[in-house]
Write a protein that holds these residues in place. Sequence first.
Motif, PDB file in Angstrom:
ATOM      1  N   ASP A  55       0.838  -1.196   0.000  1.00  0.00           N
ATOM      2  CA  ASP A  55       0.000   0.000   0.000  1.00  0.00           C
ATOM      3  C   ASP A  55       0.883   1.260   0.000  1.00  0.00           C
ATOM      4  OD1 ASP A  55      -2.120   1.755   0.171  1.00  0.00           O
ATOM      5  OD2 ASP A  55      -2.327   1.545   2.348  1.00  0.00           O
ATOM      6  N   GLY A  56       1.692   1.396  -1.064  1.00  0.00           N
ATOM      7  CA  GLY A  56       2.482   2.625  -1.157  1.00  0.00           C
ATOM      8  C   GLY A  56       3.953   2.437  -1.429  1.00  0.00           C
ATOM      9  N   GLY A  57       4.422   1.199  -1.436  1.00  0.00           N
ATOM     10  CA  GLY A  57       5.810   0.951  -1.776  1.00  0.00           C
ATOM     11  C   GLY A  57       6.742   0.968  -0.579  1.00  0.00           C
ATOM     12  N   GLN A  58       7.927   0.396  -0.770  1.00  0.00           N
ATOM     13  CA  GLN A  58       8.889   0.265   0.328  1.00  0.00           C
ATOM     14  C   GLN A  58       9.338   1.625   0.863  1.00  0.00           C
ATOM     15  OE1 GLN A  58      12.533  -1.808  -0.654  1.00  0.00           O
ATOM     16  NE2 GLN A  58      12.797  -2.524   1.444  1.00  0.00           N
ATOM     17  N   ASP A  59       9.311   2.650   0.020  1.00  0.00           N
ATOM     18  CA  ASP A  59       9.805   3.972   0.425  1.00  0.00           C
ATOM     19  C   ASP A  59       8.686   4.946   0.785  1.00  0.00           C
ATOM     20  OD1 ASP A  59      12.463   3.265   0.119  1.00  0.00           O
ATOM     21  OD2 ASP A  59      12.527   3.894  -1.982  1.00  0.00           O
ATOM     22  N   ARG A  60       7.505   4.446   1.117  1.00  0.00           N
ATOM     23  CA  ARG A  60       6.363   5.337   1.337  1.00  0.00           C
ATOM     24  C   ARG A  60       6.583   6.290   2.513  1.00  0.00           C
ATOM     25  NH1 ARG A  60       1.221   1.938   3.728  1.00  0.00           N
ATOM     26  NH2 ARG A  60       0.515   4.080   4.104  1.00  0.00           N
ATOM     27  N   PHE A  61       7.454   5.933   3.487  1.00  0.00           N
ATOM     28  CA  PHE A  61       7.716   6.819   4.618  1.00  0.00           C
ATOM     29  C   PHE A  61       9.138   7.387   4.604  1.00  0.00           C
ATOM     30  CE2 PHE A  61       4.675   3.588   6.450  1.00  0.00           C
ATOM     31  CZ  PHE A  61       3.561   4.415   6.380  1.00  0.00           C
ATOM     32  N   ARG A  62       9.880   7.166   3.518  1.00  0.00           N
ATOM     33  CA  ARG A  62      11.275   7.582   3.489  1.00  0.00           C
ATOM     34  C   ARG A  62      11.421   9.102   3.572  1.00  0.00           C
ATOM     35  NH1 ARG A  62      16.389   5.595   1.984  1.00  0.00           N
ATOM     36  NH2 ARG A  62      15.629   3.569   1.281  1.00  0.00           N
ATOM     37  N   ALA A  63      10.511   9.860   2.950  1.00  0.00           N
ATOM     38  CA  ALA A  63      10.629  11.325   2.963  1.00  0.00           C
ATOM     39  C   ALA A  63      10.598  11.872   4.389  1.00  0.00           C
ATOM     40  CB  ALA A  63       9.508  11.943   2.125  1.00  0.00           C
ATOM     41  N   GLY A 100      13.578   8.931   6.440  1.00  0.00           N
ATOM     42  CA  GLY A 100      14.868   8.532   5.892  1.00  0.00           C
ATOM     43  C   GLY A 100      15.063   7.040   5.807  1.00  0.00           C
ATOM     44  N   LEU A 101      14.003   6.262   6.074  1.00  0.00           N
ATOM     45  CA  LEU A 101      14.119   4.808   6.190  1.00  0.00           C
ATOM     46  C   LEU A 101      13.142   4.112   5.255  1.00  0.00           C
ATOM     47  CD1 LEU A 101      14.016   4.618  10.104  1.00  0.00           C
ATOM     48  CD2 LEU A 101      16.057   4.865   8.654  1.00  0.00           C
ATOM     49  N   PRO A 102      13.552   2.980   4.672  1.00  0.00           N
ATOM     50  CA  PRO A 102      12.596   2.154   3.934  1.00  0.00           C
ATOM     51  C   PRO A 102      11.801   1.290   4.902  1.00  0.00           C
ATOM     52  CG  PRO A 102      14.728   1.107   3.919  1.00  0.00           C
ATOM     53  CD  PRO A 102      14.907   2.408   4.662  1.00  0.00           C
ATOM     54  N   LEU A 103      10.702   0.777   4.447  1.00  0.00           N
ATOM     55  CA  LEU A 103       9.978  -0.200   5.253  1.00  0.00           C
ATOM     56  C   LEU A 103      10.811  -1.465   5.366  1.00  0.00           C
ATOM     57  CD1 LEU A 103       6.383   0.349   3.895  1.00  0.00           C
ATOM     58  CD2 LEU A 103       7.019   0.384   6.315  1.00  0.00           C
ATOM     59  N   ALA A 104      11.035  -1.905   6.600  1.00  0.00           N
ATOM     60  CA  ALA A 104      11.838  -3.098   6.856  1.00  0.00           C
ATOM     61  C   ALA A 104      11.534  -3.587   8.261  1.00  0.00           C
ATOM     62  CB  ALA A 104      13.329  -2.794   6.704  1.00  0.00           C
ATOM     63  N   SER A 105      11.820  -4.855   8.501  1.00  0.00           N
ATOM     64  CA  SER A 105      11.596  -5.428   9.833  1.00  0.00           C
ATOM     65  C   SER A 105      12.577  -4.873  10.860  1.00  0.00           C
ATOM     66  CB  SER A 105      11.723  -6.954   9.779  1.00  0.00           C
ATOM     67  OG  SER A 105      13.030  -7.337   9.376  1.00  0.00           O
ATOM     68  N   TYR A 106      13.630  -4.227  10.387  1.00  0.00           N
ATOM     69  CA  TYR A 106      14.726  -3.712  11.204  1.00  0.00           C
ATOM     70  C   TYR A 106      14.272  -2.717  12.275  1.00  0.00           C
ATOM     71  CZ  TYR A 106      19.612  -1.825  11.460  1.00  0.00           C
ATOM     72  OH  TYR A 106      20.868  -1.430  11.833  1.00  0.00           O
ATOM     73  N   PHE A 107      13.352  -1.844  11.940  1.00  0.00           N
ATOM     74  CA  PHE A 107      13.075  -0.667  12.762  1.00  0.00           C
ATOM     75  C   PHE A 107      12.001  -0.946  13.825  1.00  0.00           C
ATOM     76  CE2 PHE A 107      14.384   0.624   8.444  1.00  0.00           C
ATOM     77  CZ  PHE A 107      15.669   1.006   8.774  1.00  0.00           C
ATOM     78  N   ASN A 159       9.787  12.314  12.691  1.00  0.00           N
ATOM     79  CA  ASN A 159      10.001  13.105  11.496  1.00  0.00           C
ATOM     80  C   ASN A 159      11.388  13.738  11.563  1.00  0.00           C
ATOM     81  OD1 ASN A 159       9.949  15.492   9.682  1.00  0.00           O
ATOM     82  ND2 ASN A 159       7.818  14.873   9.368  1.00  0.00           N
ATOM     83  N   LEU A 160      12.229  13.500  10.557  1.00  0.00           N
ATOM     84  CA  LEU A 160      13.599  13.997  10.567  1.00  0.00           C
ATOM     85  C   LEU A 160      13.664  15.519  10.573  1.00  0.00           C
ATOM     86  CD1 LEU A 160      15.441  11.680   8.007  1.00  0.00           C
ATOM     87  CD2 LEU A 160      15.751  11.722  10.486  1.00  0.00           C
ATOM     88  N   ALA A 161      12.663  16.171   9.999  1.00  0.00           N
ATOM     89  CA  ALA A 161      12.683  17.638   9.917  1.00  0.00           C
ATOM     90  C   ALA A 161      12.313  18.282  11.238  1.00  0.00           C
ATOM     91  CB  ALA A 161      11.743  18.122   8.814  1.00  0.00           C
ATOM     92  N   THR A 162      11.330  17.711  11.933  1.00  0.00           N
ATOM     93  CA  THR A 162      10.846  18.325  13.176  1.00  0.00           C
ATOM     94  C   THR A 162      11.512  17.749  14.427  1.00  0.00           C
ATOM     95  OG1 THR A 162       9.048  16.713  13.449  1.00  0.00           O
ATOM     96  CG2 THR A 162       8.591  18.676  12.104  1.00  0.00           C
ATOM     97  N   LEU A 163      12.143  16.589  14.295  1.00  0.00           N
ATOM     98  CA  LEU A 163      12.718  15.856  15.431  1.00  0.00           C
ATOM     99  C   LEU A 163      11.662  15.571  16.498  1.00  0.00           C
ATOM    100  CD1 LEU A 163      16.195  17.615  15.827  1.00  0.00           C
ATOM    101  CD2 LEU A 163      15.589  15.623  14.424  1.00  0.00           C
ATOM    102  N   ASP A 164      10.448  15.306  16.033  1.00  0.00           N
ATOM    103  CA  ASP A 164       9.350  14.977  16.937  1.00  0.00           C
ATOM    104  C   ASP A 164       8.561  13.832  16.324  1.00  0.00           C
ATOM    105  OD1 ASP A 164       7.655  15.039  19.091  1.00  0.00           O
ATOM    106  OD2 ASP A 164       6.674  16.928  18.553  1.00  0.00           O
TER     107      ASP A 164
END
Length: 501
Positions: free
Chosen positions: A117-125, A128-135, A195-200
Amino acid sequence: MSKYIGAIDQGTTSSRFILFDHAGDIVSVAQKEHEQIYEKPGWVEHDAAEIWRNTQEVIGAALAQEDLNSSDVAAVGITNQRETTVLWDPKTGKPLHNALVWQDTRVNELVAAYTADGGQDRFRAQTGLPLASYFSGLKLQWLLDNVPNACAMAEAGEAIFGTIDSWVVWNLTGGPDGGLHVTDVTNASRTQLMNLATLDWDDELLSAFKIPRAVLPRIVPSSEVYAASKLTTLADVPVAGILGDQQAALVGQACLEAGEAKNTYGTGCFLLMNTGTEPRQSTQGLLTTVGYQFGADDAHYALEGSVAITGALVQWLRDNLGLISDSAEIESLAREAEDNGDVYFVPAFSGLYAPHWKESARGVIAGLTRYANKSHIARAALEATAYQTREVLDAMERDSGIPIQELRVDGGMVANELLMQFQADILNTPVVRPKISETTALGAAYAAGLAVGYWSSAEEIKTNWAVDKTWTPAMSDSTRQELYASWQKAVTRSFDWVSAD
């Protein structure tokens, strides 16, 4: 001024407490391993209560070694295995479930559903992270969905989440008796909820991941006096620094200017490059993350790339092939060959990570002839680490637009001088090994020490950093280009070994 700075280094397999002096030298250290829990294939858990017990034990042991007490410690910093996820009851201090370790892959189905539903990079903007089990975000979602009453408790503020830094700080500052519920920007940036921009924490991300805001810790800088310790052995010592482990190594290596990079050589490699005060999104398969934030200063960001198999390849030659009996023998064996004999070893044992991201790749040894012998194989194995490092650093330079002036190195493989020289040669960049090897714990100590004035500024940290040895490039451009072109050809031979079926 108290004599020393303490660092809690809570890693994947053990917990350590290290005391550093003003020169960054180790005064005392204690370490204890904890259990790795594997209930099902792909599941990796830790007992968070055991981790806290061990942390208390190593603090006491390190102080006792030198007959020290809390008055000898100016501040304490924390560095930790990142992404490992804990959910606990703040009234009792008891975890509601074992911690889900960063290696745990039980959320793969969630990753697939979000990706569809949006691709691996849907939250990267935002992250900074792709969708992965890592996080951590999806691990937290799994706990809320699968632990009885956890979701309702979280919404009511009766269950709280944290990565291991949060768990340690909360216990260190009182636990159920007023413990501080915080995480620093570096660890928060690995949750996929900040969010990388707001640090919140980002409301859109929290909604998408079904995470109630009440369960989350407050995000704080990496260097700041958060609270005083209530632990008897560290009574009233300021808790003043938090950094995820790879970011801590970045600080410990004094990579405090844009373009400075460090590489940690272990089982695999973790490469981080300071990109300055603006996050740079990767188009090359790297992660964008927060590097550190000192007090009220702007946060510094980093690009991160990981290589799966480096030191593990040497172990494989030892354990699976019996080519050597001890890992340290690899250098002398490799030196028996004047060059690699046109042999290239691509250790894609479980696919290729950054920058290729080819899950279907598998390991290959290319260029074999009757001339090749075990010394060529050993040399090719070492060179594979250097080639893979170049691939990631080239990607970092393309992403950042910043040329790397030198590569600062740490980890077990930096004792291998043949590898370090070849690394400098293939990068055409100086490779620098520092005098102090415990860079991860030292980074946490620096963060805490800066907050209390033990070290006066980042400039003093840079001055404190000292070189043990530098390897400078000694290879001709034509040879470098020829070798790297052959490596890239060998890499393509590893692609698509595992069929889609």
